[in-house]
Design a protein around this motif. Structure first.
Motif, PDB file in Angstrom:
ATOM      1  N   SER A 146       0.805  -1.232   0.000  1.00  0.00           N
ATOM      2  CA  SER A 146       0.000   0.000   0.000  1.00  0.00           C
ATOM      3  C   SER A 146       0.832   1.273   0.000  1.00  0.00           C
ATOM      4  CB  SER A 146      -0.979   0.030   1.181  1.00  0.00           C
ATOM      5  OG  SER A 146      -1.909  -1.026   1.066  1.00  0.00           O
ATOM      6  N   SER A 147       2.153   1.182  -0.089  1.00  0.00           N
ATOM      7  CA  SER A 147       2.957   2.386  -0.317  1.00  0.00           C
ATOM      8  C   SER A 147       2.608   2.944  -1.690  1.00  0.00           C
ATOM      9  CB  SER A 147       4.455   2.053  -0.258  1.00  0.00           C
ATOM     10  OG  SER A 147       4.831   1.643   1.034  1.00  0.00           O
ATOM     11  N   ILE A 148       2.734   4.259  -1.836  1.00  0.00           N
ATOM     12  CA  ILE A 148       2.413   4.879  -3.117  1.00  0.00           C
ATOM     13  C   ILE A 148       3.575   5.747  -3.581  1.00  0.00           C
ATOM     14  CG2 ILE A 148      -0.085   4.878  -2.733  1.00  0.00           C
ATOM     15  CD1 ILE A 148       0.175   7.868  -2.062  1.00  0.00           C
ATOM     16  N   LEU A 149       3.637   5.943  -4.896  1.00  0.00           N
ATOM     17  CA  LEU A 149       4.668   6.777  -5.507  1.00  0.00           C
ATOM     18  C   LEU A 149       4.036   7.522  -6.668  1.00  0.00           C
ATOM     19  CD1 LEU A 149       8.310   5.833  -6.388  1.00  0.00           C
ATOM     20  CD2 LEU A 149       6.833   6.776  -8.162  1.00  0.00           C
ATOM     21  N   ARG A 150       4.266   8.835  -6.705  1.00  0.00           N
ATOM     22  CA  ARG A 150       3.786   9.624  -7.843  1.00  0.00           C
ATOM     23  C   ARG A 150       4.984  10.087  -8.658  1.00  0.00           C
ATOM     24  NH1 ARG A 150      -0.890  11.772  -9.222  1.00  0.00           N
ATOM     25  NH2 ARG A 150      -1.810  11.534  -7.152  1.00  0.00           N
ATOM     26  N   LEU A 151       4.996   9.695  -9.936  1.00  0.00           N
ATOM     27  CA  LEU A 151       6.080  10.054 -10.846  1.00  0.00           C
ATOM     28  C   LEU A 151       5.660  11.282 -11.639  1.00  0.00           C
ATOM     29  CD1 LEU A 151       8.874   8.999 -11.664  1.00  0.00           C
ATOM     30  CD2 LEU A 151       7.774   7.713 -13.500  1.00  0.00           C
ATOM     31  N   GLN A 178      15.812   7.141 -13.067  1.00  0.00           N
ATOM     32  CA  GLN A 178      16.841   7.506 -14.042  1.00  0.00           C
ATOM     33  C   GLN A 178      16.928   9.019 -14.230  1.00  0.00           C
ATOM     34  OE1 GLN A 178      18.609   4.765 -14.302  1.00  0.00           O
ATOM     35  NE2 GLN A 178      18.454   4.350 -16.490  1.00  0.00           N
ATOM     36  N   LYS A 179      15.767   9.663 -14.241  1.00  0.00           N
ATOM     37  CA  LYS A 179      15.737  11.121 -14.378  1.00  0.00           C
ATOM     38  C   LYS A 179      14.387  11.608 -13.888  1.00  0.00           C
ATOM     39  CE  LYS A 179      13.784  11.469 -19.032  1.00  0.00           C
ATOM     40  NZ  LYS A 179      13.887  12.104 -20.362  1.00  0.00           N
ATOM     41  N   GLY A 180      14.311  12.917 -13.614  1.00  0.00           N
ATOM     42  CA  GLY A 180      13.040  13.512 -13.258  1.00  0.00           C
ATOM     43  C   GLY A 180      12.803  13.625 -11.778  1.00  0.00           C
ATOM     44  N   ARG A 181      11.540  13.502 -11.389  1.00  0.00           N
ATOM     45  CA  ARG A 181      11.118  13.821 -10.032  1.00  0.00           C
ATOM     46  C   ARG A 181      10.036  12.843  -9.592  1.00  0.00           C
ATOM     47  NH1 ARG A 181      10.207  18.991  -7.191  1.00  0.00           N
ATOM     48  NH2 ARG A 181      11.452  19.952  -8.835  1.00  0.00           N
ATOM     49  N   LEU A 182      10.047  12.495  -8.318  1.00  0.00           N
ATOM     50  CA  LEU A 182       8.976  11.681  -7.751  1.00  0.00           C
ATOM     51  C   LEU A 182       8.715  12.112  -6.325  1.00  0.00           C
ATOM     52  CD1 LEU A 182      10.263   9.485  -5.548  1.00  0.00           C
ATOM     53  CD2 LEU A 182      10.955   8.296  -7.638  1.00  0.00           C
TER      54      LEU A 182
END
Length: 535
Positions: A146-151, A178-182
């Motif tokens: 139930s952990s969540i991650l928003r990319l 690899q790149k970006g934000r979460l």
């Protein structure tokens, strides 16, 4: 017969069997000495070692191994509340896919061992080796625990490990940004065997239950901790980042320093319920802050991300939203690019549609236009409307429906045949609230099909004239004149039939014409003149 078989034979209906005091006198080395990672299980009422072994152990171990590992001589001493230690590598484990709970924009996925990306759909399962590229979209990922991650947009994420240890509640989740934000919210990890780790090209973020954001570019990895703490490290440095702190790891830099994140904003104008849009939210500006980050979610932070943008001031106006619950989040961004803590507002929109006021055409108006324009007036803001035209007052036979639009005018989908019609306007607010206007009746007047003289028969001094019949005509009008322009009418008659006999003077030139006449819904014109002459 082996002792283990005898022991199993004495166990009945899940009761623990008695082991002799010296059965397992020799215990193994302690887990600490052997460097073994253990899972601790607290015995509950009605538990027994046999069923615990079946539930949790892989096929290389049994309940007997649990007894030996915990130095238990008499299983009857295992009462509720007793803690059993089980090495993690004894446990059942299997891959457990994550789920794309919400997807927006042009978000793509490349499956393990595939060379091409395809569009990622909502509720798709995500497996080890899969790679997500959000492009201009975003995705909310829900894991087995139930952990969540928003990319965020323009980010790339790879799933390195997605493992669940049977019924223990422990999970091993390892990802590579690899790149970006979460941003992610991690459920507190259950047991030493649990792991939640995100690798980047320049650092590792490992947690045991927290919420944080992670940003990656070609030169560095930036961490912002919202709840709990995160172990942030690379090959040579290791730092603990706590709630409200941030840090940057760069390959060529020295030991990173902890940065205090901007504090949560204080609201200046906050609305939690509204029945009309637009609505404006504003917060108090913070000193030395020139950038703010706004996000709009459906329902909650775990819902669909509807909008996000960097702003120069902490103010946002919402418009064109459907009825429902939304979450508005705003935070400050300092001059180093560190995002602060969010101030969040839950907004419930409950717009109610109001009946429009009809303007034109007026009730019972007789119109000569078969594509008339209908107009009305709104009595509420932010509404859409739809024109409906029907053959009956109850609107059981709707013949024309316009698309929902913010306009206050519309024309029929196609020409209206002569006849009687009813029209109304349907207003829509918030996507689910509907209202109807009053109903008006109109009449459309059209042209009768043309009537033409077909033939003329002469008998003595009479001419019998024939013309085509028109179904909608109630009667016909026949005219006789001496000139083609019919300026001087010599004879006119109203006839029920489509023929007539007229007495004429010999060797004199006449002209005849005819038209059908219907009810008030039909206009008609005379036919072209037909020359008549009796010689």
């Amino acid at each position: 017969m082996k002792l283990s078989h005898l022991l199993k034979g004495f166990c009945l209906f899940g009761l623990l069997c008695l082991l002799t005091e010296n059965t397992y006198a020799q215990s193994q080395s302690t887990a600490a000495q052997a460097g073994i990672i253990e899972w601790h299980y607290t015995i509950r009422p009605k538990d027994n070692v046999w069923t615990l072994g079946e539930s949790f152990l892989n096929n290389t171990k049994s309940w007997e191994d649990i007894i030996r590992h915990n130095n238990i001589n008499d299983p009857k001493t295992l009462t509720a509340g007793t803690v059993l230690k089980i090495p993690v590598n004894w446990l059942k484990h299997q891959p457990e896919p994550a789920v794309a709970a919400s997807v927006s924009g042009n978000t793509m996925v490349r499956r393990h061992l595939e060379s091409r990306f395809s569009r990622l759909a909502k509720n798709s399962r995500l497996h080890v080796g899969d790679e997500i590229n959000t492009n201009d979209g975003s995705v909310l990922i829900r894991f087995a625990d139930s952990s969540i991650l928003r990319l965020a947009p323009n980010s790339q994420l790879v799933f390195n490990r997605l493992t669940r240890y049977g019924k223990t509640g422990m999970a091993d989740t390892r990802l590579r940004l690899q790149k970006g934000r979460l941003s992610t919210q991690v459920v507190p990890l259950n047991g030493e065997g649990s792991r939640y780790q995100i690798n980047t090209p320049s650092a590792v973020a490992a947690v045991r239950g927290t919420a944080f954001r992670l940003m990656v570019d070609d030169l560095s990895s930036q961490l912002e901790v919202i709840e709990g703490s995160v172990q942030f490290s690379d090959n040579s440095r290791d730092i603990t980042v706590n709630m409200g702190q941030g840090a940057i790891l760069q390959p060529s830099a020295g030991q990173p320093s902890l940065i205090d994140l901007p504090l949560a904003l204080k609201p200046k104008s906050v609305i939690t319920n509204t029945q009309e849009l637009p609505v404006t939210f504003s917060w108090v500006e913070q000193p030395d802050i020139t950038t703010y980050y706004y996000q709009l979610f459906k329902n909650s932070t775990q819902g669909e991300l509807l909008d996000a943008s960097f702003l120069a001031t902490p103010e946002v106006t919402l418009d064109h939203l459907s009825n429902g619950t939304y979450l508005v989040a705003m935070r400050a961004v300092d001059n180093q690019g560190f995002n602060g803590l969010d101030h969040q507002v839950s907004l419930v929109i409950g717009m109610v549609a109001k009946s429009a006021t009809l303007l034109n055409p007026a009730n019972d108006m007789l119109l000569d236009n078969d594509m008339p324009e209908f107009t009305w007036q709104y009595n509420s803001k932010n509404e859409l409307s739809q024109l409906e035209i029907a053959n009956d007052f109850a609107f059981n036979e709707i013949i024309s429906t316009s698309e929902y639009a913010p306009d206050n005018t519309a024309i029929p989908n196609s020409e209206l045949m002569p006849g009687e019609y009813y029209w109304r306007v349907k207003t829509l607010a918030g996507g689910d609230s509907v209202a109807y206007s009053d109903i008006r009746r109109i009449k459309i007047r059209g042209m009768l099909p043309p009537t033409q003289i077909i033939s003329v028969n002469y008998i003595d001094n009479r001419a019998k004239i024939f013309w085509n019949s028109v179904p909608q005509a109630k009667h016909y009008v026949l005219q006789l004149a001496e000139d083609m322009e019919f300026k001087k009418i010599l004879y006119e008659d109203t006839l029920e039939k489509s023929n007539a006999s007229i007495k004429l003077s010999k060797n004199k030139r006449y002209f005849a014409r005819v038209k059908g006449v219907g009810n008030e819904l039909f206009k008609s014109e005379f036919s072209t003149g037909k020359e008549l002459i009796i010689k």
